[in-house]
Design a protein around this motif. Structure first.
Motif, mmCIF file in Angstrom:
data_model
loop_
_atom_site.group_PDB
_atom_site.id
_atom_site.type_symbol
_atom_site.label_atom_id
_atom_site.label_comp_id
_atom_site.label_asym_id
_atom_site.label_seq_id
_atom_site.Cartn_x
_atom_site.Cartn_y
_atom_site.Cartn_z
ATOM 1 N N ARG A 299 5.387 -3.656 -5.130
ATOM 2 C CA ARG A 299 4.345 -2.986 -4.343
ATOM 3 C C ARG A 299 4.685 -1.505 -4.325
ATOM 4 N NH1 ARG A 299 3.315 -1.923 1.368
ATOM 5 N NH2 ARG A 299 1.055 -1.883 1.715
ATOM 6 N N VAL A 300 3.749 -0.673 -4.746
ATOM 7 C CA VAL A 300 3.998 0.759 -4.895
ATOM 8 C C VAL A 300 3.139 1.553 -3.921
ATOM 9 C CG1 VAL A 300 3.795 2.743 -6.427
ATOM 10 C CG2 VAL A 300 4.704 0.588 -7.308
ATOM 11 N N ILE A 301 3.794 2.403 -3.139
ATOM 12 C CA ILE A 301 3.119 3.419 -2.349
ATOM 13 C C ILE A 301 3.226 4.703 -3.157
ATOM 14 C CG2 ILE A 301 2.902 4.484 -0.081
ATOM 15 C CD1 ILE A 301 2.837 1.322 -0.185
ATOM 16 N N VAL B 293 -1.827 7.595 -1.963
ATOM 17 C CA VAL B 293 -1.933 8.550 -0.864
ATOM 18 C C VAL B 293 -1.938 9.958 -1.437
ATOM 19 C CG1 VAL B 293 -0.917 9.392 1.285
ATOM 20 C CG2 VAL B 293 -0.698 6.967 0.669
ATOM 21 N N HIS B 294 -2.974 10.710 -1.119
ATOM 22 C CA HIS B 294 -3.078 12.089 -1.585
ATOM 23 C C HIS B 294 -2.301 12.976 -0.627
ATOM 24 C CE1 HIS B 294 -5.860 15.760 -2.550
ATOM 25 N NE2 HIS B 294 -4.664 15.861 -3.110
ATOM 26 N N GLY B 295 -1.191 13.520 -1.096
ATOM 27 C CA GLY B 295 -0.380 14.351 -0.225
ATOM 28 C C GLY B 295 0.790 14.949 -0.958
ATOM 29 N N ASP B 296 1.522 15.807 -0.243
ATOM 30 C CA ASP B 296 2.594 16.616 -0.827
ATOM 31 C C ASP B 296 3.942 16.143 -0.307
ATOM 32 O OD1 ASP B 296 4.418 18.934 -1.280
ATOM 33 O OD2 ASP B 296 2.581 19.922 -1.918
ATOM 34 N N ILE B 297 4.960 16.139 -1.195
ATOM 35 C CA ILE B 297 6.298 15.758 -0.734
ATOM 36 C C ILE B 297 6.832 16.743 0.295
ATOM 37 C CG2 ILE B 297 6.919 14.472 -2.813
ATOM 38 C CD1 ILE B 297 8.543 16.949 -3.710
ATOM 39 N N GLY B 298 6.269 17.947 0.317
ATOM 40 C CA GLY B 298 6.689 18.941 1.302
ATOM 41 C C GLY B 298 6.104 18.724 2.684
ATOM 42 N N ASP B 299 5.170 17.784 2.813
ATOM 43 C CA ASP B 299 4.574 17.443 4.109
ATOM 44 C C ASP B 299 5.457 16.397 4.774
ATOM 45 O OD1 ASP B 299 3.068 16.565 6.260
ATOM 46 O OD2 ASP B 299 1.180 16.477 5.138
ATOM 47 N N ARG C 131 5.646 9.304 8.054
ATOM 48 C CA ARG C 131 4.686 8.253 8.418
ATOM 49 C C ARG C 131 4.649 7.155 7.371
ATOM 50 N NH1 ARG C 131 -0.594 7.323 7.185
ATOM 51 N NH2 ARG C 131 -1.036 9.409 6.350
ATOM 52 N N LEU C 132 4.649 7.537 6.093
ATOM 53 C CA LEU C 132 4.621 6.532 5.028
ATOM 54 C C LEU C 132 5.883 5.677 5.024
ATOM 55 C CD1 LEU C 132 3.147 8.664 2.096
ATOM 56 C CD2 LEU C 132 1.956 6.985 3.522
ATOM 57 N N LEU C 133 7.021 6.301 5.250
ATOM 58 C CA LEU C 133 8.272 5.543 5.307
ATOM 59 C C LEU C 133 8.269 4.561 6.470
ATOM 60 C CD1 LEU C 133 10.729 8.492 4.567
ATOM 61 C CD2 LEU C 133 10.259 6.564 3.042
ATOM 62 N N ALA C 134 7.810 5.006 7.624
ATOM 63 C CA ALA C 134 7.793 4.140 8.807
ATOM 64 C C ALA C 134 6.795 3.004 8.656
ATOM 65 C CB ALA C 134 7.459 4.978 10.043
ATOM 66 N N GLU C 135 5.662 3.297 8.037
ATOM 67 C CA GLU C 135 4.600 2.296 7.921
ATOM 68 C C GLU C 135 4.891 1.252 6.855
ATOM 69 O OE1 GLU C 135 -0.175 2.116 6.750
ATOM 70 O OE2 GLU C 135 0.779 4.047 7.240
ATOM 71 N N GLU D 120 -13.712 13.971 -9.722
ATOM 72 C CA GLU D 120 -13.949 12.621 -9.184
ATOM 73 C C GLU D 120 -12.599 12.005 -8.819
ATOM 74 O OE1 GLU D 120 -16.096 10.420 -12.106
ATOM 75 O OE2 GLU D 120 -17.344 12.139 -12.626
ATOM 76 N N ARG D 121 -12.248 12.100 -7.551
ATOM 77 C CA ARG D 121 -10.964 11.563 -7.097
ATOM 78 C C ARG D 121 -11.198 10.154 -6.571
ATOM 79 N NH1 ARG D 121 -7.426 14.634 -9.761
ATOM 80 N NH2 ARG D 121 -6.992 16.657 -8.807
ATOM 81 N N ILE D 122 -11.091 9.173 -7.470
ATOM 82 C CA ILE D 122 -11.432 7.800 -7.103
ATOM 83 C C ILE D 122 -10.339 7.188 -6.237
ATOM 84 C CG2 ILE D 122 -12.872 7.347 -9.119
ATOM 85 C CD1 ILE D 122 -10.458 6.089 -10.473
ATOM 86 N N GLY D 123 -10.767 6.484 -5.192
ATOM 87 C CA GLY D 123 -9.845 5.709 -4.375
ATOM 88 C C GLY D 123 -8.783 6.522 -3.683
ATOM 89 N N VAL D 124 -9.063 7.772 -3.311
ATOM 90 C CA VAL D 124 -8.046 8.614 -2.693
ATOM 91 C C VAL D 124 -7.963 8.321 -1.204
ATOM 92 C CG1 VAL D 124 -7.375 10.978 -2.173
ATOM 93 C CG2 VAL D 124 -8.343 10.425 -4.403
ATOM 94 N N ALA D 125 -6.751 8.026 -0.717
ATOM 95 C CA ALA D 125 -6.507 7.848 0.723
ATOM 96 C C ALA D 125 -5.961 9.132 1.293
ATOM 97 C CB ALA D 125 -5.513 6.699 0.947
ATOM 98 N N ALA D 126 -6.263 9.385 2.547
ATOM 99 C CA ALA D 126 -5.786 10.611 3.200
ATOM 100 C C ALA D 126 -4.472 10.332 3.897
ATOM 101 C CB ALA D 126 -6.819 11.119 4.187
#
Length: 351
Positions: free
Chosen positions: A27-29, A55-61, A67-71, A345-351
């Motif tokens: 399973r890949v996040i 997940v659309h985001g930056d490693i610097g965030d 949040r991703l690690l905890a979830e 066209e950013r398909i399936g992008v999660a915030a």
């Protein structure tokens, strides 16, 4: 089922790694900032797969990473996220420092705190694997190989920023005990490679009938590694590597740039001849060399072979033929990169 947080998993190597990992039952996040080199078209086959969470985001965030690690409670973090094109680093080095140094530091801090909160077997088994490059070692003469103990001597803003990130990873192991692994690979090639890099660039320009630019005399030497071999090496290091160690990954395929270009020309002449019947070698155009162009890279991957049993499966001849065939069969993917529509066209992008 194992869960891995993969950063930069919409890029070339990261995208191939994610496709193979999910196919293998992981399973890949997938966290990616979707800069110009991030391409969700590469991941379209995973769009409805519950084992791939994009997940659309930056490693610097750092807050997002925390949040991703905890979830998702990953068993490992595999860090591909990086600005990686030497020419772009010469034109704009600041972005490379921001992503490759500052971003990696923020990621390491978040992962360190997450790992500290784990208990028992989960804490013992956790790994942070940092994917780096042989360019941190600088350049070689006509003989010799890069080993894991070769002193760092980066010659471009890109390689300097990657060297800094490697040092941060090492420091987080020695200072905080974070269970890290580092891989330093040679030049990758294969499917889904962004068309600014040598091999896909030559294929695209050759098919378009355009000049094929070759820097300098074309005798710069690189060790070419098929991307699927690299992905397998990373999985091998993740599963069996010794914590705190670095492993060089090479393809045992040293080639001069000009030889690579001529090989592509010959393969295209066989598969899709020019209408006028002329050989595509006639399109080769030598251009001014880029500043600080390293002359030769070559990897000694014997540590990875002797300790963990990995060797590349692909010869260059097999790999380059499969690569040319993939690009010929996937021209819509290439055209969407070349015309920029892949970014619209950013398909399936999660915030």
């Amino acid at each position: 089922m194992s869960t891995w947080l993969v950063t930069g998993g919409a890029g070339f190597i990261g995208g191939n790694f994610v496709l193979e990992a999910v196919a293998a039952g992981v399973r890949v996040i997938n966290l990616d900032a979707l800069t110009y080199a991030g391409n969700l078209d590469t991941l379209s086959s995973l769009q409805d797969n519950p084992d791939h969470v994009f997940v659309h985001g930056d490693i610097g965030d750092r807050a997002l990473v925390e949040r991703l690690l905890a979830e998702h409670r990953p068993d490992a973090v595999v860090n591909f996220a990086a600005e990686s094109h030497v020419d772009r680093s010469i034109d704009g080095p600041a972005a490379f420092v921001q992503t490759n140094v500052v971003g990696t530091l923020a990621l390491l801090e978040a992962v360190r705190d997450y790992w500290k909160g784990l208990e028992g077997g989960a804490k013992d088994a956790f790994r942070f694997l940092h994917v780096s490059t042989d360019e941190v070692y600088g350049t070689l003469g006509e003989t010799g190989l890069f080993t894991e103990t070769t002193p760092y001597a980066p010659n471009s803003p890109y390689s300097a920023s990657k060297a800094a990130s490697d040092h941060l990873v090492r420091a987080f192991h020695h200072t905080y005990g974070l269970p890290v692994l580092t891989t330093n690979c040679s030049n990758n090639y294969g499917p889904y490679h962004f068309p600014e890099k040598l091999i896909p660039l030559v294929i695209a320009k050759a098919l378009a009938g355009e000049p094929l630019p070759v820097y300098g005399d074309g005798k710069q030497v690189r060790d070419w590694l098929f991307v699927s071999d690299h992905c397998e090496a990373i999985r091998t290091v993740l599963a069996k590597g010794r914590v705190g160690e670095t492993y060089n990954v090479g393809g045992n395929a040293e080639k001069q740039n000009l030889e690579v270009v001529k090989t592509i020309c010959a393969l295209l002449d066989e598969r899709r001849p020019r209408e006028d019947g002329r050989p595509r070698e006639s399109q080769i155009a030598f251009v001014a060399d880029r500043p600080g162009h390293d002359r030769r890279y070559a990897i000694d991957a014997s540590k990875l072979r002797d300790e963990l049993g990995w060797v590349p499966k692909y010869t260059f001849e097999r790999g380059i033929a499969e690569t040319v065939d993939w690009y010929l069969a996937n021209q819509p993917w290439v055209q969407r990169v070349l015309d920029g529509s892949y970014r619209l066209e950013r398909i399936g992008v999660a915030a």
